[in-house]
Structures are given as C-alpha cells and as structure tokens.
Design an enzyme around this catalytic site. Structure first.
Site: not given
Ligand code: MTE
Ligand code: MOS
Length: 756
Positions: A199, A230, A234, A312, A346, A513, A716
């Site tokens: 990420q 997810f 990171e 957070r 988070f 985030a 999230e």
């Molecule tokens: N959706 C999918 N399919 N796979 C992922 O790993 N990660 C989540 C969310 N949705 C994730 C997901 C997390 S932890 C975050 S912070 C956000 O996606 C990050 O992407 P965005 O900032 O573009 O929403």
């Molecule tokens: Mo999402 S826990 O902020 O990668």
C-alpha cells in the site's frame, strides 16, 4: 455515461474473474532467480545465543543465509522512524514468529527446507502475553494520550446514577488472498527494481534504502495491484521487501520472497486487541453527564503505527455522541506478541465500541430501552455537536442517517415480530441492534495528507494516468480514471491505468485512511486540468476565439458554431505547436491542523457518516448464531462510482462482522499463535452474508467539504456498521457486557450467566 458518478466495474474486475490479472507471483520467473524463506523465532521472548546457518548451507540449492549483521545500512525497518525496529531480531527475540534470518536458495522448497534446518539457540525469558498484565505493569510503547473536556469530577459527583464496566475486543488477521510478496531485481551500478505488494511503495523504497545504506534514487518500487491488503500491507510490506532487497543486493541475483500463509500469519502484524474500562455518570433519562475511560491497545512487541491507531481510537471513542465532561486515557501497550498494525478502521472500530457498551449498561440501570439511551446522547438536537477535541460534527446529519437505517429495517414492526418469535420459541432467541457512525477522514499525521499524479496525453489523444495511490481491490484506479476522463471530456477507455511507481510519482503517502480517492483524485484532476488548459489555448489559437469558449465533451473539442475537432486532432495540433502534453499534479488537504500536546484541533477534513441495523438469531443450546438481516445507510457524498462504493460497503460490513463474531486469534500459554490458517481461523464465508442485506448510499448528502467532485471516502467506515451485529447479539442474549469476538462460547457463557 462514464464520467463522474458512473457505476463502472473495478478496473480489473473481469481479469480477476478470468485469472488474467497478474499478481507478483504470477510473473514468469527469470533465470537465476533465488527464492527466500524466513527463519522465525520459536519462542515468545528470549536472548539470542546463537544462530548457526551451517545446517541450511549444507542443503542442496541453498545459496546464502542473511541475519541482522548483514545489512550494509541499518537493520531497522521502523515505519515512523520514532523507534528502532529490527528487520532481523538482534540479541533479543520479542515474539513467537519474529523474523530472525532469511535463507535464499535456487527454488522455494529448498529455501523452506533451509529455514527449517536452522535451530536458533535462545535463552528463554518470561513473556508478557496478557494485555491486562501489560496495563497493570504500565508496559508501554509510547506516552499515554489523554483527551479531556469539562469537569469530570464534579460531573460524576453530581450525577444521580453511575455505572462502571470493562470489556475487551480481540485482534484480527487481514487474511488478504494474496500474501506478502516482493521480488527485488538488481540492475546496473547498485540500482534495484522492487515489485512489492504494498500500500506504500514510497515507504518500501525508503526502508530498503535505509537497510542497504544507499540513496533513495537507487531504488524503484512498483505495484500494479494487490490481492487485498486491508492495512496489512501498509508497514508490513516494507520489511518483507527489504529482506528480499538485502539478499538481491548481496547475491547480485533477483530474489523473490513470498511468505507461506503460516509465516504470514505468524510474522506480520494484525488489528490491535483493546481493553476498555469506564465509569459513567448519568440521570434517569439516560443522559450522560460525565465519563471516565481507559482504552488500552495491545501494540505487540514494537511501535509500528500504534500511536496512530491509539489516536484514532481516542478521537473516535465518543463516536457520534455527546458527553459534556470526560477524561479518556489511551495506552499503547507492549506485549510479547507480533507487532500490531493498521487494519481497516485503524483503531476506529475499537474506539466506537465504548459508547455502545455504556448505552447497554445505562439501559440496564434505568430500565430504558438501549435505543432511547442512544437517542438521548446523540450529537446535535439539544446536545452539543462538537467533538472533545474541538471539531464540529453534523449532528443533524447523524440523526438523519440513523433514522433512515431504522426506517429501512422497519424497526418498529421488526421489534414486535422478534418479541413474538422469542415468546414462542423454546431455544432460539432473536435480537435487534442499531448503530450510528461519525468517522473522521484524513491521516492523523498531518503531513501525510498529500498526493501526486502524473498525466501524459499522447499525440493520438490517448491518455496515460499514474498517481501515488495503490490498487488493492477497492476500486481506486477506476475512480481516479473517471476523474481524469471527465476533466478531458473523453470516455474512460481512453485512459490507460498504470502501475504505481516511485519512479513516476515520488514521496507519496500510503493508500490508507480511506483517503485514496480524495487525495489522488484531486492530484490527478489538477494534472489533467493543467494539460487541458494548454490544449484549450491551442484550440483557441486555431479558431481565433477566447480559451474560455473551448469545451471538452464526448471525446470532442468544441467552440460553438460548427467549430469542432476530435480530442486526438487537438493533441496532434499541440505537438506540432510544441506544447507540452504532460503534467504533474500535487494536492494537499487544506484546512486541517492538530495540536498533539493540547489534543485539540481539526484533524479531519470531514466526517463520513453511516448507520446500520442488524437482526440476529442465537441458539441458546449451542451459542451459535447467524445474522439474518442487515440494513446499512452510508454517506458517500456524491458517489464517484456507486458500484464500487456499494461493494466497499458490503465487503467492509462483512469483514467487520467477521472480526466481531467468528475471527479469533488464539495464543497458547507460551505465546505461540495457534490460529495459523483457515482451519483454525474463521473468516466469514459467502453463507455468513445475511440473507436480507440492504445497503443504501445516502441520497442528497450535503457534502460540504471541497472533496473531489464532492465525493466522500468509503473504504473503512462501513466496517464499523457491523457493530450493530454486536448490539443485536447482546439484545438476543440479554448480555450487558460481551467481549469480542462474540464466539459461540462467549454467547453461551452470557446466556448461562442469566441472560435469555
Ligand atoms: N477493499 C478491498 N477490496 N481490498 C482492500 O485491501 N482495504 C481497505 C479499503 N477497502 C481494502 C479495501 C482499507 S484498510 C483502506 S484504508 C481503503 O480501502 C484504502 O483505499 P481508499 O483510500 O482508496 O479507499
Ligand atoms: Mo487502511 S487500515 O487505512 O490501510
């Protein structure tokens, strides 16, 4: 229509389904490629006395073994740089499964055999495994954070009623489908190209440069897509890639490190388990006057991003509710377990649990209904609507979103039907619960709220898009492509989506985030707008009109009358006139600030609001349960892509439900993690999806903040909407306090303890 607001598929959806989408392990292996395997600590805590590589080196195919002394730079993979965190354990091991060394071999089986052949000699020390023990001993990774407002002592003393409680929630394994992986390939003169499932390509680059002791410009990190992350990719992707890079640098050969599922679960961080203790003062109407609380996060053995998670959690502990006087202390505790890390929400998902348990306690003490207590304390209306750290909440919107979720579920009739069912049924108990959410959008670390993009228009009018965001399945790439397509007035197919690369857009923040589309969407829009402006200038020159008269639409460029040409014709004309069709864009979130000493400010650009209702049924004889229905309302502002957003809402809810019900990490008394795969760790399956599953994107969102096309983040927040399932389980069993995950064992215990 395929510009803003179009319900388009995730950019690789079809290729995911057909298997054509390439993940790092799918790439053809180049000749000479070496494979890595990690030697992991067999004890939770101990002094390292010896690690003899000879038994591994004696095996066929094994080429080398690397340990802490082999980093030409520093053996330090700390993400924040605020503490030293070893790549390979040095002198001390601090959790079971900690990386101690890397074996590289000509094939993967040989590398795994080599790693298994090494038996480190460790003088075992007593481990701290229990969070409560760490709290009692003040075993901390960081200074405590305290959020306070008003006079708690007086508020508590004057309150006609008080209640106290404590509860805990467990951690969560990310269980991304694609495990951690990196391939590092040496180039000329110390250059290194690293493909990483990350990420945060920039952090991978920076940490490799630190470990190798070289300039950051030697390292290029790329990521086309991840098979899920997810939050788990990171900071954890960085050390996996650094291990591969170290071996590639030393051997001069490409090195692939792909963790086995077991090694991945043992060695990489998870969601933080939390322990909560609280006392609330309130009156007979259920209104809370004062609150004192302790939130303790289990950070595991090292710092990683625990300060951010704690931040957070504490800023979301009141969630969508108002309490005039409070003092909340939050701790980041050190235990001898794997170092916990980012996981969707988070710290937010843990923080928002607090008020829910308090509402149940107050309901039990006053005889009021939980929903009455909830409404009594919701922000807005007669209550305040400012967070304890001084940022305004939209109380009116919170109330509206919650009311819409209740209405969608047919709350009143459903309540009555459940009561009738429970009165008749000897062994099954149904329950109903709701939830409301205010989730702050922005990185808690202010400087991270920035992004860059790089857009090229070629002579034929085709467009290449690159930005600092990464694609992990969440649909970021298609959303940003939609932004660029609408800036140029062309169909989205005209935009070529490309892999994230530190060589194209440097110094980026992680995609985390939930800020991915907010930040990268704006950056890409700014880059595209700069090019469009130059193109408009050329068109104006050709037609001898004002640049302001030029319009871009349907792949055409027009200026009134019958003056029109295709976007490609104009691109061609620009090249002939020596006008650059390439631009970078840079965006930083405006209007956010935070004072970490006073714990006050406006840390979030805006709030994402959501609400939910869940219905469950529990078997009183076994403690087994199912979620029968879920009704979700999520504020996405003006959704950039309702298909993607809906997928995020549904997926996040199910993932949250997994955390709260079936996913249990089990450490034995020696500190060894025993839930190391799908046979012992139960993530939700398709049959856990509630048969009635209604998700609604809030219509007519006020969308006040100047976000890209007035959209709102969605990645999230909906995970927390699963809190309604916890509330419904408590309703079904009569439990006031229920630790998470609400496993059948815990539910049975709750029923036996005098519940229903
Ligand atoms: N959706 C999918 N399919 N796979 C992922 O790993 N990660 C989540 C969310 N949705 C994730 C997901 C997390 S932890 C975050 S912070 C956000 O996606 C990050 O992407 P965005 O900032 O573009 O929403
Ligand atoms: Mo999402 S826990 O902020 O990668």
């Amino acid at each position: 229509m395929d510009g803003m607001g179009a319900a388009l598929r995730q950019d690789s959806a079809l290729r995911h389904a057909t298997g054509e989408a390439g993940f790092i392990d799918d790439l053809p292996e180049v000749p000479g490629l070496l494979h890595g395997a990690l030697v992991l600590s067999p004890v939770a805590h101990g002094r390292i006395e010896a690690l003899d590589p000879a038994p591994a080196l004696a095996l066929p195919g094994v080429v080398a073994v690397f340990g802490p002394g082999d980093a030409p730079g520093r053996n330090d993979i700390s993400a924040s740089g605020a503490a030293q965190e070893p790549l390979f354990a040095e002198h001390l091991v601090e959790h079971w499964g900690q990386a101690m060394a890397l074996v590289v071999a000509t094939d993967r089986d040989a590398a795994l055999a080599g790693a298994a052949a090494i038996t480190p000699v460790i003088h075992a020390l007593p481990p701290v495994l229990e969070l409560a023990e760490a709290v009692a001993a003040r075993s901390l990774l960081m200074p405590p954070q305290v959020l306070a407002r008003g006079d708690v002592v007086a508020g508590m003393a004057q309150a006609p009623l008080t209640a106290s409680g404590s509860f805990r929630c467990g951690g969560q394994e990310h269980f991304y489908l694609e495990g951690q992986i990196a391939i590092a390939t040496p180039g000329e003169d110390g250059d290194l190209l690293v493909l990483s499932s990350t990420q945060h390509p920039t952090e991978v680059q920076h940490i490799i440069a630190r470990v190798l002791g070289c300039a950051q410009n030697r390292i290029t990190v790329q990521c086309r897509r991840m098979g899920g992350a997810f939050g788990g990719k990171e900071s954890n992707a960085s050390w996996v890639a650094a291990a591969a890079a170290l071996a590639a640098h030393a051997t001069g050969r490409p090195v692939k490190l792909r963790l086995t599922r077991k090694a991945d679960m043992a060695a990489t961080g998870k969601r933080h388990p939390f322990l909560f203790r609280w006392t609330a003062g309130f009156d007979a109407t259920g209104r809370i006057a004062a609150l004192e609380a302790l939130l303790a996060a289990d950070g595991g053995h090292s710092l990683d991003m625990t300060p951010g998670v704690v931040f957070r959690a504490i800023t979301h502990a009141l969630n969508a509710y108002d309490v005039p006087a409070l003092r909340i202390e939050a701790l980041g505790c050190k235990t001898n377990t794997v170092s916990n890390t980012a996981f969707r929400g988070f710290g937010g998902p843990q923080g928002v649990l607090l008020m829910e348990e308090i509402f149940r306690s107050i309901a039990a003490a006053t005889g009021l209904d939980v929903e009455t207590v909830r409404a009594k304390n919701m922000a807005g209306g007669e209550n305040g609507d400012e967070t304890p750290y001084g940022q305004a909440l939209d109380g009116k919107l919170i109330r509206r979103v919650h009311a819409e979720a209740l209405a969608a579920s047919g709350w009143v009739e459903r309540r009555a039907a459940i009561a009738a069912f429970n009165a008749e049924h000897p062994t099954l108990r149904k329950g109903l619960g709701s939830f409301a959410l205010a989730f702050g959008i922005s990185f808690g670390v202010m400087h991270m709220n920035q992004a860059g993009a790089l857009v090229h228009v070629y002579e034929d009018g085709s467009i290449r898009l690159n930005h600092g965001g990464t694609e992990m399945g969440q649909g970021l790439f298609i959303k940003v492509a939609q932004v660029v397509a609408s800036a140029f007035g062309v169909p989205v197919e005209r935009i070529r989506i490309t892999a994230t690369s530190t060589g194209e857009v440097p110094n980026t923040s992680p995609t985390a985030a939930s800020t991915g589309s907010d930040l990268n969407g704006w950056a890409a829009h700014l880059a595209a707008s700069a090019i469009r402006e130059r193109m408009a200038g050329v068109a104006a020159e050709i037609w001898a009109v004002e640049a302001g008269e030029i319009g871009f639409e349907d792949g055409m460029v027009r200026a009134g009358g019958n003056r029109q040409m295709s976007f490609g014709e104009l691109a061609h004309a620009c090249i002939r006139r020596r006008v650059s069709l390439s631009a970078t864009g840079f965006y930083k979130t405006p209007d956010i600030h935070w004072d970490p000493v006073a714990m006050r400010g406006k840390p979030f650009f805006y709030f994402s609001y959501g609400a939910s209702v869940a219905e469950v049924v529990v078997d009183r004889l076994t403690g087994e349960h199912r979620c029968l229905g879920a009704w979700l309302v999520q504020d996405c502002g003006r959704s950039l892509n309702p298909a993607v957003d809906r997928g995020q809402i549904e997926g996040a809810f199910i993932q949250g439900m997994g955390w709260m019900t079936s996913e249990e990490l089990y450490w034995d008394r020696t500190g060894r993690l025993r839930s190391l795969g799908p046979s012992t760790y139960k993530i939700p399956g398709s049959r856990d999806v509630p048969p009635v599953f209604v998700t609604r994107i809030l219509e007519g969102s006020p969308a006040r903040a100047e976000t890209i096309f007035r959209s709102k983040a969605v990645g999230e927040p909906p995970l927390m909407l699963a809190t309604a399932v916890w509330n419904a389980l408590c309703d079904a069993t009569g439990a006031v306090s229920l630790d998470l995950p609400a496993s059948p064992e815990r539910l049975l215990a709750a029923i036996r303890a005098g519940g229903r």
